[in-house]
Design a protein around this motif. Structure first.
Motif, PDB file in Angstrom:
ATOM      1  N   VAL A   1       0.837  -1.199   0.000  1.00 46.50           N
ATOM      2  CA  VAL A   1       0.000   0.000   0.000  1.00 46.50           C
ATOM      3  C   VAL A   1       0.877   1.256   0.000  1.00 46.50           C
ATOM      4  O   VAL A   1       0.638   2.212  -0.753  1.00 46.50           O
ATOM      5  N   GLY A   2       1.912   1.267   0.847  1.00 50.02           N
ATOM      6  CA  GLY A   2       2.808   2.416   0.914  1.00 50.02           C
ATOM      7  C   GLY A   2       3.588   2.621  -0.364  1.00 50.02           C
ATOM      8  O   GLY A   2       3.750   3.759  -0.829  1.00 50.02           O
ATOM      9  N   LEU A   3       4.084   1.528  -0.958  1.00 48.17           N
ATOM     10  CA  LEU A   3       4.843   1.635  -2.201  1.00 48.17           C
ATOM     11  C   LEU A   3       3.953   2.140  -3.332  1.00 48.17           C
ATOM     12  O   LEU A   3       4.368   2.993  -4.131  1.00 48.17           O
ATOM     13  N   ALA A   4       2.715   1.641  -3.406  1.00 50.18           N
ATOM     14  CA  ALA A   4       1.784   2.086  -4.440  1.00 50.18           C
ATOM     15  C   ALA A   4       1.468   3.568  -4.280  1.00 50.18           C
ATOM     16  O   ALA A   4       1.410   4.312  -5.267  1.00 50.18           O
ATOM     17  N   ALA A   5       1.263   4.012  -3.047  1.00 53.22           N
ATOM     18  CA  ALA A   5       0.980   5.432  -2.797  1.00 53.22           C
ATOM     19  C   ALA A   5       2.179   6.299  -3.165  1.00 53.22           C
ATOM     20  O   ALA A   5       2.013   7.407  -3.701  1.00 53.22           O
ATOM     21  N   PHE A   6       3.380   5.805  -2.907  1.00 54.04           N
ATOM     22  CA  PHE A   6       4.598   6.541  -3.258  1.00 54.04           C
ATOM     23  C   PHE A   6       4.717   6.689  -4.771  1.00 54.04           C
ATOM     24  O   PHE A   6       5.005   7.791  -5.279  1.00 54.04           O
ATOM     25  N   CYS A   7       4.492   5.605  -5.503  1.00 53.81           N
ATOM     26  CA  CYS A   7       4.544   5.654  -6.967  1.00 53.81           C
ATOM     27  C   CYS A   7       3.506   6.638  -7.502  1.00 53.81           C
ATOM     28  O   CYS A   7       3.775   7.399  -8.451  1.00 53.81           O
ATOM     29  N   PHE A   8       2.332   6.629  -6.906  1.00 52.03           N
ATOM     30  CA  PHE A   8       1.243   7.520  -7.305  1.00 52.03           C
ATOM     31  C   PHE A   8       1.603   8.982  -7.078  1.00 52.03           C
ATOM     32  O   PHE A   8       1.203   9.872  -7.840  1.00 52.03           O
ATOM     33  N   THR A   9       2.379   9.249  -6.045  1.00 47.98           N
ATOM     34  CA  THR A   9       2.689  10.631  -5.654  1.00 47.98           C
ATOM     35  C   THR A   9       3.780  11.263  -6.506  1.00 47.98           C
ATOM     36  O   THR A   9       3.797  12.478  -6.702  1.00 47.98           O
ATOM     37  N   LEU A  10       4.696  10.457  -7.047  1.00 47.46           N
ATOM     38  CA  LEU A  10       5.890  10.996  -7.703  1.00 47.46           C
ATOM     39  C   LEU A  10       5.567  12.002  -8.801  1.00 47.46           C
ATOM     40  O   LEU A  10       6.095  13.116  -8.816  1.00 47.46           O
ATOM     41  N   HIS A  11       4.723  11.633  -9.750  1.00 49.71           N
ATOM     42  CA  HIS A  11       4.471  12.556 -10.861  1.00 49.71           C
ATOM     43  C   HIS A  11       3.639  13.756 -10.419  1.00 49.71           C
ATOM     44  O   HIS A  11       3.691  14.816 -11.056  1.00 49.71           O
TER      45      HIS A  11
ATOM     46  N   ILE B   1       4.230  15.347  -7.636  1.00 52.29           N
ATOM     47  CA  ILE B   1       5.240  16.275  -7.121  1.00 52.29           C
ATOM     48  C   ILE B   1       5.810  17.104  -8.267  1.00 52.29           C
ATOM     49  O   ILE B   1       5.936  18.334  -8.164  1.00 52.29           O
ATOM     50  N   VAL B   2       6.158  16.441  -9.362  1.00 56.51           N
ATOM     51  CA  VAL B   2       6.702  17.141 -10.526  1.00 56.51           C
ATOM     52  C   VAL B   2       5.693  18.163 -11.048  1.00 56.51           C
ATOM     53  O   VAL B   2       6.037  19.310 -11.347  1.00 56.51           O
ATOM     54  N   ALA B   3       4.421  17.755 -11.148  1.00 55.64           N
ATOM     55  CA  ALA B   3       3.390  18.644 -11.672  1.00 55.64           C
ATOM     56  C   ALA B   3       3.140  19.827 -10.737  1.00 55.64           C
ATOM     57  O   ALA B   3       3.028  20.978 -11.183  1.00 55.64           O
ATOM     58  N   LEU B   4       3.060  19.569  -9.445  1.00 55.80           N
ATOM     59  CA  LEU B   4       2.810  20.644  -8.483  1.00 55.80           C
ATOM     60  C   LEU B   4       3.916  21.690  -8.512  1.00 55.80           C
ATOM     61  O   LEU B   4       3.652  22.901  -8.540  1.00 55.80           O
ATOM     62  N   GLN B   5       5.155  21.236  -8.512  1.00 57.73           N
ATOM     63  CA  GLN B   5       6.268  22.177  -8.510  1.00 57.73           C
ATOM     64  C   GLN B   5       6.330  22.949  -9.830  1.00 57.73           C
ATOM     65  O   GLN B   5       6.622  24.144  -9.856  1.00 57.73           O
ATOM     66  N   GLY B   6       6.034  22.244 -10.923  1.00 56.09           N
ATOM     67  CA  GLY B   6       6.094  22.893 -12.225  1.00 56.09           C
ATOM     68  C   GLY B   6       4.999  23.918 -12.430  1.00 56.09           C
ATOM     69  O   GLY B   6       5.248  24.994 -12.983  1.00 56.09           O
ATOM     70  N   TYR B   7       3.792  23.620 -11.978  1.00 52.20           N
ATOM     71  CA  TYR B   7       2.668  24.520 -12.221  1.00 52.20           C
ATOM     72  C   TYR B   7       2.534  25.607 -11.159  1.00 52.20           C
ATOM     73  O   TYR B   7       2.097  26.719 -11.444  1.00 52.20           O
ATOM     74  N   ILE B   8       2.874  25.286  -9.913  1.00 53.58           N
ATOM     75  CA  ILE B   8       2.675  26.238  -8.822  1.00 53.58           C
ATOM     76  C   ILE B   8       3.983  26.910  -8.421  1.00 53.58           C
ATOM     77  O   ILE B   8       4.025  28.094  -8.114  1.00 53.58           O
ATOM     78  N   GLY B   9       5.086  26.145  -8.407  1.00 52.51           N
ATOM     79  CA  GLY B   9       6.403  26.729  -8.164  1.00 52.51           C
ATOM     80  C   GLY B   9       6.662  27.175  -6.743  1.00 52.51           C
ATOM     81  O   GLY B   9       7.535  27.998  -6.509  1.00 52.51           O
ATOM     82  N   ASN B  10       5.916  26.626  -5.788  1.00 56.60           N
ATOM     83  CA  ASN B  10       6.105  26.978  -4.386  1.00 56.60           C
ATOM     84  C   ASN B  10       6.407  25.706  -3.613  1.00 56.60           C
ATOM     85  O   ASN B  10       5.604  24.760  -3.613  1.00 56.60           O
ATOM     86  N   GLY B  11       7.574  25.683  -2.945  1.00 54.02           N
ATOM     87  CA  GLY B  11       7.997  24.465  -2.254  1.00 54.02           C
ATOM     88  C   GLY B  11       7.036  24.022  -1.181  1.00 54.02           C
ATOM     89  O   GLY B  11       6.743  22.829  -1.040  1.00 54.02           O
ATOM     90  N   PHE B  12       6.504  24.976  -0.398  1.00 59.05           N
ATOM     91  CA  PHE B  12       5.583  24.620   0.677  1.00 59.05           C
ATOM     92  C   PHE B  12       4.307  24.008   0.115  1.00 59.05           C
ATOM     93  O   PHE B  12       3.815  22.991   0.628  1.00 59.05           O
ATOM     94  N   ILE B  13       3.751  24.621  -0.937  1.00 59.02           N
ATOM     95  CA  ILE B  13       2.534  24.101  -1.548  1.00 59.02           C
ATOM     96  C   ILE B  13       2.791  22.731  -2.160  1.00 59.02           C
ATOM     97  O   ILE B  13       1.949  21.827  -2.085  1.00 59.02           O
ATOM     98  N   THR B  14       3.974  22.556  -2.751  1.00 58.00           N
ATOM     99  CA  THR B  14       4.323  21.259  -3.330  1.00 58.00           C
ATOM    100  C   THR B  14       4.367  20.180  -2.255  1.00 58.00           C
ATOM    101  O   THR B  14       3.822  19.080  -2.434  1.00 58.00           O
ATOM    102  N   VAL B  15       5.014  20.475  -1.128  1.00 61.47           N
ATOM    103  CA  VAL B  15       5.090  19.507  -0.029  1.00 61.47           C
ATOM    104  C   VAL B  15       3.698  19.214   0.527  1.00 61.47           C
ATOM    105  O   VAL B  15       3.336  18.048   0.760  1.00 61.47           O
ATOM    106  N   LEU B  16       2.917  20.265   0.730  1.00 63.57           N
ATOM    107  CA  LEU B  16       1.560  20.092   1.257  1.00 63.57           C
ATOM    108  C   LEU B  16       0.707  19.262   0.299  1.00 63.57           C
ATOM    109  O   LEU B  16       0.007  18.326   0.718  1.00 63.57           O
ATOM    110  N   GLY B  17       0.775  19.605  -0.986  1.00 60.94           N
ATOM    111  CA  GLY B  17      -0.006  18.862  -1.971  1.00 60.94           C
ATOM    112  C   GLY B  17       0.450  17.419  -2.096  1.00 60.94           C
ATOM    113  O   GLY B  17      -0.372  16.505  -2.205  1.00 60.94           O
TER     114      GLY B  17
END
Length: 237
Positions: free
Chosen positions: A162-172, A174-190
């Motif tokens: 379950v944890g590994l699947a959730a991690f795989c799900f989260t990776l892309h 993270i890339v999208a959040l940082q690319g579209y929003i550009g705020n580290g705190f929002i990226t971590v929160l999201g």
């Protein structure tokens, strides 16, 4: 059988690793290409990787695992659990936006990024929001729970998978959040929110071997995200 109860079939760890590498790698490559490659090349790679991650699970299911699909309609319990979980997620997303994320957002930067994708047009945004809410939820559950979670179970039992699947799900995400929003705190929160949601949906999938609860609740959660996005782009912040 992605829409009904199923058993976990025996698959070699090597095969599962190959499947995960091909799918998770393509999911992240597509987002990176769309954000950072020249427009025509990036968009072309993005579309190609989307088609790949849509087709790979079924190709793997039929050709490697050699199994059959079967449709099972949701039970009343699954419907109510999906609605209840989705409603809870809707409230959490809305509260997190208004009371935690909103003060940290650079609204002008977000709107500028959205404009490059023509999402500053209300009609285009509405069409995207409908797609994101209805189609995205079904597609992500099909890919990340039905396919990825099953492959993760080959490596790790129970909560580990379950944890590994959730991690795989989260990776892309993270890339999208940082690319579209550009705020580290929002990226971590999201990313934290996505990871927790991925954990919850994976637990429900492993528990019931059905996607109905996951899809219904995911659809409602994506509706909340679409409303928040509309508020950011067109509302008063």
């Amino acid at each position: 059988m992605p829409w009904g109860v199923e058993m976990v079939y025996s698959v070699s760890k090597r095969s599962a690793l190959i499947a995960l590498g091909f799918l998770v790698g393509a999911a992240n490559l597509g987002i990176v290409a769309r954000l950072y490659f020249p427009q025509n090349i990036g968009q072309g790679l993005f579309v190609a990787t989307r088609l790949w991650i849509l087709g790979l699970p079924l190709l793997w299911f039929f050709r490697v695992e050699r199994r059959r699909l079967a449709l099972v309609w949701p039970t009343r319990s699954e419907l109510w659990q999906g609605l209840g979980l989705g409603g809870l997620m809707f409230v959490v997303i809305w509260i997190a936006y208004w009371y935690i994320g909103r003060p940290w957002m650079d609204v002008d930067a977000i709107r500028s990024t959205a404009a490059t994708l023509r999402l500053d047009n209300r009609g285009i945004f509405l069409a995207f929001a409908v797609y994101f809410t209805v189609v995205n939820a079904l597609v992500e559950e099909y890919i990340w729970r039905w396919f990825v979670c099953r492959q993760c179970e080959v490596f790790l039992p129970d909560l580990g998978a379950v944890g590994l699947a959730a991690f795989c799900f989260t990776l892309h995400h993270i890339v999208a959040l940082q690319g579209y929003i550009g705020n580290g705190f929002i990226t971590v929160l999201g990313a934290l929110g996505v990871f927790i949601a991925g954990l919850i949906w994976s637990v429900f999938y492993v528990r019931y071997r059905s996607l109905w609860i996951c899809c219904i609740s995911h659809l409602i959660a994506d509706l909340a995200i679409a409303i928040v996005a509309g508020q950011i782009l067109f509302g008063d912040i």
